[in-house]
Each structure stands twice: as C-alpha cells, then as structure tokens.
Design an enzyme around this catalytic site. Structure first.
Site: not given
Length: 235
Positions: A87, A196, A198
């Site tokens: 991002c 994302h 994560e």
C-alpha cells in the site's frame, strides 16, 4: 538458518506491527527499522508497510521515498534483496523508481476498504513463489490512492515483460489501469501491491472463506515465499 526481515517504520506507518507479526507467523525474525537510519541491521529482506506517511498530502509516498533509509533500500534492491512494499510502501517504491508507473487517487475519490479477490499473474518472484500462476486469492484492501497509472510505453513494457504480479478480480476498486493490483521489478526481488497480505496470515483474523468466517490465510504465503527465497540463495 534464522531469516531476519526488516520492517521499516515511517512517521504515519500504521501497519508496521501487523507486518512484524506476519513475519513471525511465517517463521522469520522481525526486525524493527527506522526511516531516519542508514542501518539495515544486517537483515535478509525488507518490508515497507502500509499507512499514511508524512508528506502524503503532497503525493502519496513522495516524501517518504526520500527518507534516509531509502538510500539503503535502493542499494539492497540492487543487490537482489527481497523487498515488499504494501500500500503506502508500494507508493514509496514507485516514487523511488524501484517499480515503474505511479499511483493516484482512487477513481471514485473515496477511501476503499474490502476483502479483495486477486489473480496471481507472476509466481516467479521472491514474494510470490509459493503461489501458482493463475491462482485466485483474497487479500484485504484499504486505500485512497491506489489507482495504478503509467504512460502507454511503460504499460506496454510492464505487460510485455510480465511485471504484473497481481490483478484485481471481480471488481476494480480504484480504477487501476489493466486491473493492476501489484507489480514486480525485472529481477523479481522487489514487489509492490496495494492490498494488505499482513492482514490475512492467521485463522480468526483474516478474510471470510467458504469454510469459515475470518479464516483466510492467503497473505502468509507472501512472507513464506520470501523466507524460502533467502534460504535458497544462501544454500
């Protein structure tokens, strides 16, 4: 071999701790790094996490791309170190010219937050080798400046050289050209993407899947792939 993955914190980073957690869950040691330092602390790979870094009001990632540590990031990229920009980190990578093109305000001028379907286009990078080309995955997305742009010549090169790492499926959430959600460099060690990974590394906290709510773990493969790349390079 203990693989050490550095996660760089910039003023305004908000997913650095999440990235560190993802690194640990994938089996590596997470090393916190600071944007104002010139020391990479001997890490084997790097993550530029998401957030809203200082200077984003001028152009997302433009000022952060000039941070002191980015000199070391560029040198590490040239040496072949695996580097992932997520991002805001993706925005920094294009602003630093480590990846081609640019990122602008979403086409609808709105902040977008959704679980996003992606297709893996390039499974030959340090961060995607655990996937299969053509595989469909679901990764959370949240951005306001995620529209990928490039001039016609750059876009033709990106497509022709297989640098597109991921494409949006089902819906293009931000108006990115050619539905591009993520890119790799020619060497395959630098990858940037808007969603994302994560946030999809542990059951109970990821996207919904047909088997259970919040059970999606597709993001962990990014970090496991990089660990494998480091180990193989050292063998």
């Amino acid at each position: 071999m203990t693989v050490r993955v550095g996660v760089i914190t910039f003023p305004g980073s908000l997913d650095d701790r999440d990235a560190q957690r993802a690194v640990r869950l994938a089996g590596a040691e997470a090393v916190a790094l600071w944007h104002g330092s010139h020391d990479l602390d001997g890490v084997d790979a790097l993550v530029l996490p998401g957030g809203f870094s200082y200077g984003d009001y001028l152009r997302a990632g433009a000022i952060a791309a000039l941070a002191p540590i980015m000199s070391e990031v560029k040198d590490a990229a040239g040496r072949g170190m695996p580097i992932l920009g997520i991002c805001n980190g993706f925005q920094m990578l294009v602003e630093a010219r480590l990846l081609p093109g640019g990122l602008i305000r979403n086409a609808n001028q709105q902040f977008i937050r959704r679980d996003q379907r992606l297709r893996v286009e390039n499974a030959d990078t340090a961060w995607t080798s655990g996937f299969e080309a053509g595989q469909e995955i679901v990764i959370p997305l949240k951005n306001a400046d995620g529209g990928y742009i490039a001039d016609a010549e750059t876009l033709a090169r990106v497509e022709g050289e297989g640098l597109v790492a991921f494409r949006y499926l089902g819906v293009n959430p931000n108006g990115s050209l050619d539905d591009i959600a993520g890119l790799a460099n020619e060497r395959g060690n630098v990858v940037g993407l808007m969603p994302h990974p994560e946030h999809a590394v542990e059951a109970g906290f990821g996207p919904d899947t047909p088997s259970a709510m919040r059970s999606g773990e597709d993001g962990r493969t990014f970090f496991e792939s990089a660990i494998t790349a480091v180990v193989n390079a050292a063998a």
